[in-house]
Design an enzyme around this catalytic site. Structure first.
Site, PDB file in Angstrom:
ATOM      1  N   ASP A 185       0.841  -1.200   0.000  1.00 29.64           N
ATOM      2  CA  ASP A 185       0.000   0.000   0.000  1.00 29.64           C
ATOM      3  C   ASP A 185       0.882   1.258   0.000  1.00 29.64           C
ATOM      4  OD1 ASP A 185      -2.286  -1.721   0.251  1.00 29.64           O
ATOM      5  OD2 ASP A 185      -1.611  -2.047   2.309  1.00 29.64           O
ATOM      6  N   HIS A 190      -4.778  -3.534   6.420  1.00 25.40           N
ATOM      7  CA  HIS A 190      -4.634  -3.725   4.975  1.00 25.40           C
ATOM      8  C   HIS A 190      -6.022  -4.082   4.440  1.00 25.40           C
ATOM      9  CE1 HIS A 190      -3.258  -4.933   1.070  1.00 25.40           C
ATOM     10  NE2 HIS A 190      -3.760  -6.144   1.232  1.00 25.40           N
TER      11      HIS A 190
END
Ligand code: NAX
Length: 327
Positions: free
Chosen positions: A159, A187
């Site tokens: 990410d 996440h």
């Protein structure tokens, strides 16, 4: 001679596994002077594919590779392992809710946590990639009491890298010019990309990119990137995920250097109001091998704090959903 580091990897015959094994054997994860032994773990049904992959690794004749061991169970696969990368998990099926995925994959990590407890090196370092990675990490950690809790981490580096890639592109800069971009939280779509500390070639993000794009598109692009890749490619991210796992372990071992800090999901110590014990992505600084500190004292806006709290709430809910799997 430097003692080889034993790296165990589950799901080694999968897409992410295939994209990262060769790079690990080539020294890209632990450095160009560090020998490695690969301990590759798969389900019995995938052992033939794994044997084929191992044949290809042999055929690369990597100078740093001091052995490959294959196992169809985690007890054998984690024997004396120093680094354990838990990648293997069932992918999210069509129409499956996140809650079903948590319930479906959780038991894999109970067994793997126990196998770590009974077989791995006492100071083994663990990174969980298989989703839902934060809560899977929590499950494994709870089952492996012999290993320090701070050795358990989950991956939010993909990410972070996605955010860096977007910022670099929109600033006409190279990714290497972007520093201190990081992710808070789970996440999952509740993750919180935080640009407040980031710089691009020394400038603040606000000064380096178009403000309308930053306000309207950046955050959503990062949070939904996984889905966008599935839509475009017809398959989920693999090479970028493998690359992020390599980055995660590389920096944990070799330090964050001029990046100053990076995103790692680690057991919360209560920093920034995040409930203790959940596996939460924080900005982490690494100045000595296999250590990290959660960077303290960063300014957090009211909006970001509200989103940190929401992501923490989601993880507290996930913890409750798997309470029966926690030791
Ligand atoms: P694949 O389906 O290509 O490979 C998974 C492999 O794991 C298979 O070979 C399977 O046989 C093996 N496996 C399943 N259960 C196992 C077990 N109990 N023990 C050992 N091996 C087992 O998936 P791939 O694309 O490699 O993705 C793997 C995992 O990474 C998935 O859970 C996926 O959701 C997760 N991801 C996590 C990301 C992150 O940023 N944290 C991003 C990428 C990826 O989506």
């Amino acid at each position: 001679m430097t003692k080889p580091i034993r790296v165990a990897i589950t799901g080694a015959a999968g897409n992410i596994g295939y994209s990262m094994l060769f790079r690990i054997a080539a020294g890209e994860m632990l450095g160009p002077d560090q020998p490695v032994i690969l301990q590759l773990v798969e389900l019995p049904v995938a052992m033939s594919a794994l044997e084929g992959t191992a044949m290809e690794i042999d055929d690369c004749a990597f100078p740093l590779l001091h052995g490959i061991e294959l196992a169809d169970n985690p007890a054998a696969g984690f024997k004396d392992a120093d680094v354990i990368m838990l990648v293997g998990a069932k992918p999210r099926g069509k129409g499956q809710e996140r809650a079903d995925l948590i319930k479906g994959n959780g038991p894999i990590f109970t067994g793997q946590g126990k196998a770590i407890d009974e077989n791995a090196a006492a100071d083994a370092k663990i990174v969980v990639v298989g989703n839902p990675c934060n809560t899977n990490c929590l499950i494994a950690m709870s089952q492996a009491k012999r290993v320090p809790t701070r050795n358990f981490t989950a991956m939010t580096r993909l990410d972070q890298n996605r955010a860096i890639g977007q910022l670099a592109k929109h600033a006409n800069a190279a990714p290497g010019d972007v520093k201190n971009m990081f992710i808070w939280g789970n996440h999952s779509p509740t993750m919180v990309p935080d640009v407040s500390q980031a710089t691009i070639a020394g400038k603040s993000v606000a000064d380096a990119v178009d403000s309308a794009w930053l306000a309207e598109s950046f955050d959503k692009t990062v949070r939904t990137r996984g889905k966008a890749i599935i839509n475009a490619r017809g398959k989920s991210s693999a090479a970028s995920a493998g690359n992020a796992a390599i980055d995660h372990v590389h920096d944990w071992f070799l330090g964050t250097g001029d990046h100053d800090f990076v995103s790692m999901a680690v057991p919360s110590d209560g920093s920034y109001g995040v409930p203790e014990g959940i596996i939460f992505s924080f900005p982490c600084r690494i100045t000595a091998p296999w250590t990290y500190e959660i960077v303290q004292g960063l300014p957090v806006s009211a909006d970001i704090q509200a989103r940190i709290n929401a992501s923490a709430d989601e993880l507290v809910g996930e913890r409750a959903a798997v309470a029966d799997l926690l030791a």
